[in-house]
Enzyme design. Structure first.
Site, PDB file in Angstrom:
ATOM      1  N   LYS A  79       0.842  -1.211   0.000  1.00  0.00           N
ATOM      2  CA  LYS A  79       0.000   0.000   0.000  1.00  0.00           C
ATOM      3  C   LYS A  79       0.879   1.263   0.000  1.00  0.00           C
ATOM      4  CE  LYS A  79      -2.086  -1.247   3.833  1.00  0.00           C
ATOM      5  NZ  LYS A  79      -1.410  -2.536   4.094  1.00  0.00           N
ATOM      6  N   ARG A 100      -9.802   0.437   8.555  1.00  0.00           N
ATOM      7  CA  ARG A 100      -9.325  -0.919   8.797  1.00  0.00           C
ATOM      8  C   ARG A 100     -10.352  -1.752   9.545  1.00  0.00           C
ATOM      9  NH1 ARG A 100      -3.516  -0.163   8.709  1.00  0.00           N
ATOM     10  NH2 ARG A 100      -2.391  -2.040   9.260  1.00  0.00           N
ATOM     11  N   ARG A 140      11.320  -2.040  11.035  1.00  0.00           N
ATOM     12  CA  ARG A 140      10.219  -1.717  11.948  1.00  0.00           C
ATOM     13  C   ARG A 140      10.092  -2.799  13.018  1.00  0.00           C
ATOM     14  NH1 ARG A 140       5.054   0.039   8.350  1.00  0.00           N
ATOM     15  NH2 ARG A 140       4.015  -1.324   9.824  1.00  0.00           N
ATOM     16  N   ARG A 188      11.683  -5.960   4.822  1.00  0.00           N
ATOM     17  CA  ARG A 188      11.505  -4.512   4.616  1.00  0.00           C
ATOM     18  C   ARG A 188      12.501  -3.708   5.459  1.00  0.00           C
ATOM     19  NH1 ARG A 188       5.733  -1.943   5.426  1.00  0.00           N
ATOM     20  NH2 ARG A 188       5.845  -3.082   7.386  1.00  0.00           N
ATOM     21  N   ARG A 194      -0.394  -9.586  12.955  1.00  0.00           N
ATOM     22  CA  ARG A 194      -0.957  -8.552  12.065  1.00  0.00           C
ATOM     23  C   ARG A 194      -1.803  -9.205  10.972  1.00  0.00           C
ATOM     24  NH1 ARG A 194       4.233  -5.547  10.323  1.00  0.00           N
ATOM     25  NH2 ARG A 194       2.856  -4.327   8.982  1.00  0.00           N
TER      26      ARG A 194
HETATM   27  P1  AP5 Z   1       4.888  -1.698   1.839  1.00  0.00           P
HETATM   28  O1  AP5 Z   1       4.585  -0.839   0.665  1.00  0.00           O
HETATM   29  O2  AP5 Z   1       5.635  -1.088   2.985  1.00  0.00           O
HETATM   30  O3  AP5 Z   1       3.544  -2.439   2.322  1.00  0.00           O
HETATM   31  P2  AP5 Z   1       2.277  -1.878   3.123  1.00  0.00           P
HETATM   32  O4  AP5 Z   1       1.077  -2.538   2.533  1.00  0.00           O
HETATM   33  O5  AP5 Z   1       2.288  -0.389   3.166  1.00  0.00           O
HETATM   34  O6  AP5 Z   1       2.602  -2.530   4.511  1.00  0.00           O
HETATM   35  P3  AP5 Z   1       2.523  -1.968   6.005  1.00  0.00           P
HETATM   36  O7  AP5 Z   1       3.220  -3.016   6.827  1.00  0.00           O
HETATM   37  O8  AP5 Z   1       3.056  -0.581   6.129  1.00  0.00           O
HETATM   38  O9  AP5 Z   1       1.023  -1.985   6.226  1.00  0.00           O
HETATM   39  P4  AP5 Z   1       0.299  -2.230   7.514  1.00  0.00           P
HETATM   40  O10 AP5 Z   1      -1.047  -1.990   6.995  1.00  0.00           O
HETATM   41  O11 AP5 Z   1       0.490  -3.495   8.222  1.00  0.00           O
HETATM   42  O12 AP5 Z   1       1.018  -1.228   8.520  1.00  0.00           O
HETATM   43  P5  AP5 Z   1       0.630   0.232   8.999  1.00  0.00           P
HETATM   44  O13 AP5 Z   1       1.858   1.027   9.035  1.00  0.00           O
HETATM   45  O14 AP5 Z   1      -0.560   0.732   8.259  1.00  0.00           O
HETATM   46  O15 AP5 Z   1       5.678  -2.991   1.311  1.00  0.00           O
HETATM   47  C1  AP5 Z   1       6.156  -3.987   2.196  1.00  0.00           C
HETATM   48  C2  AP5 Z   1       7.516  -4.513   1.689  1.00  0.00           C
HETATM   49  O16 AP5 Z   1       7.337  -5.192   0.447  1.00  0.00           O
HETATM   50  C3  AP5 Z   1       8.561  -3.414   1.423  1.00  0.00           C
HETATM   51  O17 AP5 Z   1       9.828  -3.875   1.773  1.00  0.00           O
HETATM   52  C4  AP5 Z   1       8.472  -3.162  -0.092  1.00  0.00           C
HETATM   53  O18 AP5 Z   1       9.685  -2.696  -0.620  1.00  0.00           O
HETATM   54  C5  AP5 Z   1       8.106  -4.561  -0.604  1.00  0.00           C
HETATM   55  N1  AP5 Z   1       7.233  -4.514  -1.773  1.00  0.00           N
HETATM   56  C6  AP5 Z   1       6.192  -3.664  -1.988  1.00  0.00           C
HETATM   57  N2  AP5 Z   1       5.593  -3.947  -3.168  1.00  0.00           N
HETATM   58  C7  AP5 Z   1       6.257  -5.019  -3.690  1.00  0.00           C
HETATM   59  C8  AP5 Z   1       6.091  -5.797  -4.892  1.00  0.00           C
HETATM   60  N3  AP5 Z   1       5.117  -5.543  -5.780  1.00  0.00           N
HETATM   61  N4  AP5 Z   1       6.935  -6.843  -5.077  1.00  0.00           N
HETATM   62  C9  AP5 Z   1       7.906  -7.120  -4.195  1.00  0.00           C
HETATM   63  N5  AP5 Z   1       8.122  -6.424  -3.051  1.00  0.00           N
HETATM   64  C10 AP5 Z   1       7.299  -5.384  -2.795  1.00  0.00           C
HETATM   65  O19 AP5 Z   1       0.095  -0.071  10.493  1.00  0.00           O
HETATM   66  C11 AP5 Z   1       0.970  -0.418  11.545  1.00  0.00           C
HETATM   67  C12 AP5 Z   1       0.170  -0.559  12.831  1.00  0.00           C
HETATM   68  O20 AP5 Z   1      -0.467   0.712  13.173  1.00  0.00           O
HETATM   69  C13 AP5 Z   1      -1.008  -1.561  12.768  1.00  0.00           C
HETATM   70  O21 AP5 Z   1      -0.586  -2.889  13.034  1.00  0.00           O
HETATM   71  C14 AP5 Z   1      -1.937  -0.997  13.870  1.00  0.00           C
HETATM   72  O22 AP5 Z   1      -1.501  -1.345  15.153  1.00  0.00           O
HETATM   73  C15 AP5 Z   1      -1.786   0.510  13.713  1.00  0.00           C
HETATM   74  N6  AP5 Z   1      -2.777   1.080  12.774  1.00  0.00           N
HETATM   75  C16 AP5 Z   1      -2.514   1.679  11.565  1.00  0.00           C
HETATM   76  N7  AP5 Z   1      -3.656   2.057  10.979  1.00  0.00           N
HETATM   77  C17 AP5 Z   1      -4.667   1.706  11.816  1.00  0.00           C
HETATM   78  C18 AP5 Z   1      -6.087   1.796  11.742  1.00  0.00           C
HETATM   79  N8  AP5 Z   1      -6.702   2.355  10.684  1.00  0.00           N
HETATM   80  N9  AP5 Z   1      -6.823   1.309  12.775  1.00  0.00           N
HETATM   81  C19 AP5 Z   1      -6.222   0.767  13.863  1.00  0.00           C
HETATM   82  N10 AP5 Z   1      -4.882   0.624  13.990  1.00  0.00           N
HETATM   83  C20 AP5 Z   1      -4.113   1.090  12.972  1.00  0.00           C
END
Ligand code: AP5
Length: 216
Positions: free
Chosen positions: A13, A86, A158, A125, A169
């Protein structure tokens, strides 16, 4: 344009948001990045969010809805939401807030990736704590291992990308977030399902093609 990027943790994302924001002049609103900034700043919200994030659980809906609606208001009309909503309660909170302002989401981009692909993506990552650039030790390597290409300094892993937390997760995603896709299906805003187990470039091309088709 108002977009939502949905998908499991590690679906790409954040990567895709960074690749499309310039083309559509969007503000990237990542709930995870905003929460991490709150934690780094030692704010009351950051302190409340810490334990949830470290265990791979969701931060309570009321805190998140208030935080994200505030960010949306500041962003003006053009934004892409990453990591929000979410839960169905968050989606409902968003719909109500936008309706009140006479607005709606133009499209929901749903990145589809199998669980098996996710753990390798997350454990590999690495990110830059200064500029927010995201790398992967195999898929998207930095030019010099462990250092940001933009000269910012060392890359970090992270805390919630450790295998045990990644498992939690993913469980949280299936139990609480997957239902958000169903919430949007059959409503005003179209859901665009994108196969995301392909190169980042191929995924971006598909997102842009589907958005162009929508615009007619
Ligand atoms: P990346 O682009 O970083 O993936 P992402 O989908 O953004 O993953 P996140 O881990 O950031 O999402 P998340 O939803 O778990 O975490 P968030 O920060 O929102 O890509 C991942 C890796 O793959 C990278 O190394 C990249 O280079 C590689 N990659 C990407 N595309 C690729 C491809 N096509 N091919 C190969 N490799 C690729 O949330 C963290 C925490 O915050 C949650 O657990 C929760 O506790 C809290 N939180 C956040 N939002 C909320 C909410 N709305 N409600 C409640 N709690 C929340």
């Amino acid at each position: 344009m108002r977009l939502i990027l949905l998908g499991p943790p590690g679906a790409g994302k954040g990567t895709q948001c960074k690749r499309i924001i310039d083309k559509y002049a969007l503000t990237h609103l990542s709930s995870g990045d905003i929460l991490r900034a709150q934690r780094a700043g030692g704010t009351a919200l950051g302190k409340k969010a810490q334990a949830y994030m470290d265990s791979g659980a969701l931060v309570p809906d009321d805190l998140i809805i208030e935080m994200m609606i505030g960010a949306i208001k500041k962003a003006g009309g053009n934004f892409v939401l990453d990591g929000f909503p979410r839960t169905v309660a968050q989606a409902d909170g968003l719909t109500k807030a936008l309706k009140k302002a006479g607005e709606k989401i133009d499209a929901i981009v749903n990145l589809v990736v199998a669980d098996e692909v996710i753990s390798a993506r997350l454990t590999g990552r690495r990110s830059c704590p200064k500029c927010g650039a995201v790398y992967h030790i195999v898929n998207v390597p930095a030019k010099v291992a462990g250092k940001c290409d933009k000269g910012c300094g060392p890359l970090v892993q992270r805390d919630d990308d450790k295998p045990q937390v990644v498992e939690n997760r993913l469980r949280t995603y299936h139990q609480q977030t997957e239902a958000v896709v169903g919430y949007y299906e059959g409503k005003d805003s179209p859901v665009l399902n994108i196969e995301a187990d392909r190169s980042a470039e191929a995924v971006t091309a598909d997102i842009i093609a589907q958005l162009q088709r929508l615009a007619g």
